[in-house]
Design a protein around this motif. Structure first.
Motif, PDB file in Angstrom:
ATOM      1  N   ALA A  33      55.403  35.991  33.145  1.00 55.56           N
ATOM      2  CA  ALA A  33      56.762  36.093  33.691  1.00 55.56           C
ATOM      3  C   ALA A  33      57.491  37.320  33.143  1.00 55.56           C
ATOM      4  N   ALA A  34      57.071  37.812  31.971  1.00 55.51           N
ATOM      5  CA  ALA A  34      57.701  38.984  31.365  1.00 55.51           C
ATOM      6  C   ALA A  34      57.088  40.289  31.871  1.00 55.51           C
ATOM      7  N   LEU A  35      56.089  40.189  32.739  1.00 46.66           N
ATOM      8  CA  LEU A  35      55.391  41.360  33.249  1.00 46.66           C
ATOM      9  C   LEU A  35      55.662  41.535  34.742  1.00 46.66           C
ATOM     10  N   THR A  36      55.388  42.725  35.244  1.00 42.87           N
ATOM     11  CA  THR A  36      55.576  43.029  36.658  1.00 42.87           C
ATOM     12  C   THR A  36      54.224  43.190  37.339  1.00 42.87           C
ATOM     13  N   ASP A  37      53.916  42.301  38.279  1.00 42.00           N
ATOM     14  CA  ASP A  37      52.732  42.425  39.145  1.00 42.00           C
ATOM     15  C   ASP A  37      51.385  42.355  38.426  1.00 42.00           C
ATOM     16  N   TRP A  38      51.333  41.800  37.230  1.00 41.32           N
ATOM     17  CA  TRP A  38      50.055  41.612  36.547  1.00 41.32           C
ATOM     18  C   TRP A  38      49.458  40.294  37.010  1.00 41.32           C
ATOM     19  N   GLN A  39      48.148  40.261  37.121  1.00 37.50           N
ATOM     20  CA  GLN A  39      47.454  39.062  37.566  1.00 37.50           C
ATOM     21  C   GLN A  39      46.335  38.721  36.597  1.00 37.50           C
ATOM     22  N   VAL A  40      46.074  37.430  36.483  1.00 37.70           N
ATOM     23  CA  VAL A  40      44.945  36.970  35.674  1.00 37.70           C
ATOM     24  C   VAL A  40      43.685  37.119  36.503  1.00 37.70           C
ATOM     25  N   LYS A  41      42.668  37.729  35.910  1.00 35.91           N
ATOM     26  CA  LYS A  41      41.390  37.878  36.589  1.00 35.91           C
ATOM     27  C   LYS A  41      40.280  37.939  35.545  1.00 35.91           C
ATOM     28  N   ASP A  42      39.310  37.065  35.683  1.00 31.49           N
ATOM     29  CA  ASP A  42      38.126  37.075  34.806  1.00 31.49           C
ATOM     30  C   ASP A  42      38.492  37.141  33.321  1.00 31.49           C
ATOM     31  N   ALA A  43      39.302  36.219  32.853  1.00 30.11           N
ATOM     32  CA  ALA A  43      39.694  36.085  31.444  1.00 30.11           C
ATOM     33  C   ALA A  43      40.469  37.293  30.923  1.00 30.11           C
ATOM     34  N   GLY A  44      41.100  38.045  31.809  1.00 32.04           N
ATOM     35  CA  GLY A  44      41.934  39.173  31.416  1.00 32.04           C
ATOM     36  C   GLY A  44      43.139  39.252  32.329  1.00 32.04           C
ATOM     37  N   ILE A  45      43.952  40.270  32.117  1.00 32.52           N
ATOM     38  CA  ILE A  45      45.070  40.540  33.014  1.00 32.52           C
ATOM     39  C   ILE A  45      44.918  41.964  33.515  1.00 32.52           C
ATOM     40  N   GLU A  46      45.298  42.178  34.776  1.00 34.73           N
ATOM     41  CA  GLU A  46      45.180  43.522  35.324  1.00 34.73           C
ATOM     42  C   GLU A  46      46.288  43.807  36.329  1.00 34.73           C
ATOM     43  N   ARG A  47      46.514  45.103  36.487  1.00 34.97           N
ATOM     44  CA  ARG A  47      47.508  45.576  37.460  1.00 34.97           C
ATOM     45  C   ARG A  47      47.045  46.916  38.005  1.00 34.97           C
ATOM     46  N   ARG A  48      47.231  47.087  39.284  1.00 35.50           N
ATOM     47  CA  ARG A  48      46.901  48.343  39.957  1.00 35.50           C
ATOM     48  C   ARG A  48      48.195  49.113  40.191  1.00 35.50           C
ATOM     49  N   PHE A  49      48.222  50.353  39.726  1.00 40.38           N
ATOM     50  CA  PHE A  49      49.364  51.245  39.886  1.00 40.38           C
ATOM     51  C   PHE A  49      48.998  52.317  40.908  1.00 40.38           C
ATOM     52  N   HIS A  91      38.384  41.171  23.974  1.00 41.42           N
ATOM     53  CA  HIS A  91      36.985  40.763  24.116  1.00 41.42           C
ATOM     54  C   HIS A  91      36.510  39.891  22.959  1.00 41.42           C
ATOM     55  N   SER A  92      37.038  40.129  21.763  1.00 38.95           N
ATOM     56  CA  SER A  92      36.584  39.372  20.597  1.00 38.95           C
ATOM     57  C   SER A  92      36.950  37.893  20.662  1.00 38.95           C
ATOM     58  N   VAL A  93      37.943  37.539  21.489  1.00 36.01           N
ATOM     59  CA  VAL A  93      38.309  36.124  21.648  1.00 36.01           C
ATOM     60  C   VAL A  93      38.017  35.615  23.054  1.00 36.01           C
ATOM     61  N   GLY A  94      37.546  36.490  23.924  1.00 38.97           N
ATOM     62  CA  GLY A  94      37.177  36.077  25.268  1.00 38.97           C
ATOM     63  C   GLY A  94      38.336  35.692  26.151  1.00 38.97           C
ATOM     64  N   GLY A  95      39.488  36.326  25.942  1.00 35.39           N
ATOM     65  CA  GLY A  95      40.649  35.995  26.755  1.00 35.39           C
ATOM     66  C   GLY A  95      41.805  36.925  26.471  1.00 35.39           C
ATOM     67  N   VAL A  96      42.978  36.489  26.873  1.00 32.69           N
ATOM     68  CA  VAL A  96      44.205  37.270  26.730  1.00 32.69           C
ATOM     69  C   VAL A  96      44.950  36.794  25.487  1.00 32.69           C
ATOM     70  N   THR A  97      45.393  37.745  24.681  1.00 27.87           N
ATOM     71  CA  THR A  97      46.188  37.439  23.488  1.00 27.87           C
ATOM     72  C   THR A  97      47.575  38.048  23.632  1.00 27.87           C
ATOM     73  N   GLU A  98      48.430  37.758  22.680  1.00 29.89           N
ATOM     74  CA  GLU A  98      49.770  38.340  22.678  1.00 29.89           C
ATOM     75  C   GLU A  98      49.696  39.862  22.661  1.00 29.89           C
ATOM     76  N   ASN A  99      48.698  40.413  21.979  1.00 31.59           N
ATOM     77  CA  ASN A  99      48.543  41.869  21.940  1.00 31.59           C
ATOM     78  C   ASN A  99      48.341  42.449  23.341  1.00 31.59           C
ATOM     79  N   ASP A 100      47.591  41.743  24.183  1.00 32.79           N
ATOM     80  CA  ASP A 100      47.389  42.202  25.559  1.00 32.79           C
ATOM     81  C   ASP A 100      48.708  42.202  26.321  1.00 32.79           C
ATOM     82  N   ILE A 101      49.491  41.148  26.130  1.00 34.48           N
ATOM     83  CA  ILE A 101      50.786  41.047  26.807  1.00 34.48           C
ATOM     84  C   ILE A 101      51.716  42.163  26.344  1.00 34.48           C
ATOM     85  N   LEU A 102      51.780  42.406  25.047  1.00 34.91           N
ATOM     86  CA  LEU A 102      52.652  43.444  24.502  1.00 34.91           C
ATOM     87  C   LEU A 102      52.252  44.823  25.024  1.00 34.91           C
TER      88      LEU A 102
END
Length: 112
Positions: A33-49, A91-102
């Protein structure tokens, strides 16, 4: 405590050092909710600019590289003539962490 992109700190991200888990599905949904147009995909988050040309795409990539080096947290990038696809996953935890969000927030701030 919520961090803003202007609060970026040097040093290693906690997830890379260990002891951090991937965000729960609920926490991930809330964080998106704090991000713009990011989507969850394959245990990560991504956005196309989208950009007008290759020069703008590469300038954006270079700005992302600066953020990644400063945070010591590096995205996967796909670059084309008029687009950049940015993907964060700890990758070391196999998912999204707070660091990814930041880091995603910092990337969003580049075009805000």
């Amino acid at each position: 405590m919520e961090r803003r992109p202007s609060d970026l700190r040097p040093g290693r991200c906690a997830a890379c050092e260990g002891g951090v888990s991937a965000l729960s599905p609920e926490a991930l949904t809330q964080s998106l909710a704090a991000l713009t147009d990011w989507q969850v995909k394959d245990a990560g988050i991504e956005r196309r600019f989208r950009f007008r040309n290759f020069y703008e795409s590469m300038a954006f990539v270079n700005a992302i590289a600066w953020i990644a080096a400063r945070e010591d947290h590096h995205p996967d990038l796909q670059v084309g003539y008029d687009y950049v696809l940015v993907r964060f996953q700890t990758h070391s935890v196999g998912g999204v962490t707070e660091n990814d969000i930041l880091c995603a927030q910092a990337v969003d701030a580049l075009i805000a």
